[in-house]
Design an enzyme around this catalytic site. Structure first.
Site, PDB file in Angstrom:
ATOM      1  N   HIS A  96       0.750  -1.217   0.132  1.00 23.06           N
ATOM      2  CA  HIS A  96      -0.040  -0.005   0.123  1.00 23.06           C
ATOM      3  C   HIS A  96       0.937   1.274   0.037  1.00 23.06           C
ATOM      4  CE1 HIS A  96      -2.934  -2.830   2.153  1.00 23.06           C
ATOM      5  NE2 HIS A  96      -2.979  -2.999   0.733  1.00 23.06           N
ATOM      6  N   HIS A 252      -9.639  -1.722  -4.284  1.00 25.80           N
ATOM      7  CA  HIS A 252      -8.278  -2.116  -3.457  1.00 25.80           C
ATOM      8  C   HIS A 252      -7.556  -3.137  -4.298  1.00 25.80           C
ATOM      9  CE1 HIS A 252      -5.865  -2.480  -0.413  1.00 25.80           C
ATOM     10  NE2 HIS A 252      -5.863  -3.774  -0.280  1.00 25.80           N
ATOM     11  N   ASP A 256      -3.515  -2.737  -4.920  1.00 21.96           N
ATOM     12  CA  ASP A 256      -2.582  -3.870  -4.626  1.00 21.96           C
ATOM     13  C   ASP A 256      -1.468  -4.036  -5.822  1.00 21.96           C
ATOM     14  OD1 ASP A 256      -2.994  -4.173  -2.230  1.00 21.96           O
ATOM     15  OD2 ASP A 256      -4.503  -6.038  -2.394  1.00 21.96           O
ATOM     16  N   HIS A 278      -1.071 -11.333  -4.886  1.00 18.57           N
ATOM     17  CA  HIS A 278       0.329 -10.528  -4.804  1.00 18.57           C
ATOM     18  C   HIS A 278       1.094 -11.565  -5.696  1.00 18.57           C
ATOM     19  CE1 HIS A 278      -1.007  -7.410  -2.516  1.00 18.57           C
ATOM     20  NE2 HIS A 278      -1.376  -8.120  -1.372  1.00 18.57           N
TER      21      HIS A 278
HETATM   22 ZN   LIG Z   1      -3.848  -4.794  -0.176  1.00 18.78          ZN
END
Ligand SMILES: [Zn+2]
Length: 292
Positions: A96, A252, A256, A278
């Protein structure tokens, strides 16, 4: 408030760069501390101006150690957050903060950290955007263009994929699919500029699921996760409404994605992630970083 959405005025009054064509650093140092998501302990980050391109990490508690330039090859874990192995030390939950730095157009910053993770703050990039607005931005001249993408890159993991297509600017999009009715299918895409990042992406918070939160907490993880730093989904609804946008989860996911791509510097490409993670995002960052 309309449909449970609170309009935000993020860092109102700040003049953000018009686009990503210039290099910028901070005009002054700025510091934030808070709880780490996984350890639950207090951690601290000091952001400092730099004249060296890229994001470089050093340690407030070990100032004699040399700064290390961030690169996707340092990624060592992607399960719940993006964690980096920097020589002997591990640094978790970098995404973030990196999204905030790259999103507002900063290209040269020193990050001095105390602890093993970046504080979660409210679970979005908004508090970092406010910290950057407080410090101000300093121009460093024109920014070297990222290496051109000659051909599409596509990475697939199970039902998920991420792709980067040649483009003369940065267009970015994400789609998510969840069986929980409160989320369902969401798609969000935009042509990114610093102002669009601050307005559309930075305030979107981390989200999780009630049963997952209980399991992770029992396993000793997410000790710092609480109802004030993550949206928690309970199937048809949210345990802690209101949302900041009706489609806050997919925004969001874009946050990311940007934070993970920032490990390689923002590309000039059209980037899209379907059911991103991720692991997928950082693999795309590594592929972009290895372009000749
Ligand atoms: Zn996040």
């Amino acid at each position: 408030m309309v449909n449970g959405v609170i309009p935000l005025e993020p860092a109102a009054g700040t003049a953000w760069p018009a686009d990503y064509s210039q290099a910028w650093t901070l005009a002054a140092p700025v510091e934030r501390s808070g709880v780490g998501l996984h350890s639950g302990g207090l951690t601290r980050v000091r952001l400092e101006p730099s004249d060296q391109p890229g994001y470089r990490v050093g340690w407030l508690d070990a100032p004699q150690q040399p700064l290390q330039a961030l690169h996707p090859r340092q990624v060592c874990e992607t399960q719940l957050c993006t964690a980096l192995q920097l020589d002997q030390r591990r640094l978790a939950t970098v995404e973030h903060l990196l999204a905030a730095l790259a999103g507002v157009g900063l290209t040269a910053v020193t990050l001095l950290v105390e602890g093993a993770e970046i504080p979660l703050l409210d679970g979005s990039a908004q508090p970092w955007v406010e910290a950057i607005a407080e410090a101000g931005l300093q121009a460093l001249g024109s920014r070297p263009a990222p290496p051109p993408l000659q051909a599409p890159i596509t990475l697939q993991q199970g039902q998920s994929f991420a792709t980067a297509l040649p483009c003369d600017r940065l267009r970015i999009g994400a789609a998510i699919e969840f069986s929980q009715a409160a989320i369902g299918r969401q798609l969000f895409s935009l042509e990114l500029t610093p102002a669009a990042f601050v307005r559309e992406i930075a305030p979107a918070r981390t989200f999780g699921f009630r049963e997952q939160v209980e399991q992770l907490r029992a396993a000793g993880l997410i000790q710092g996760g609480a109802l004030d730093n993550a949206l928690v989904c309970d199937g048809d609804g949210w345990l802690n409404p209101p949302l900041r946008y009706p489609d806050e989860p997919v925004r969001h996911k874009l946050l990311d994605l940007l934070g993970d791509l920032a490990l390689a510097g923002l590309p000039q490409a059209q980037v899209f992630a379907f059911r991103g993670s991720h692991g997928l995002h950082t693999a795309l960052a590594a592929a972009l970083a290895s372009l000749p």
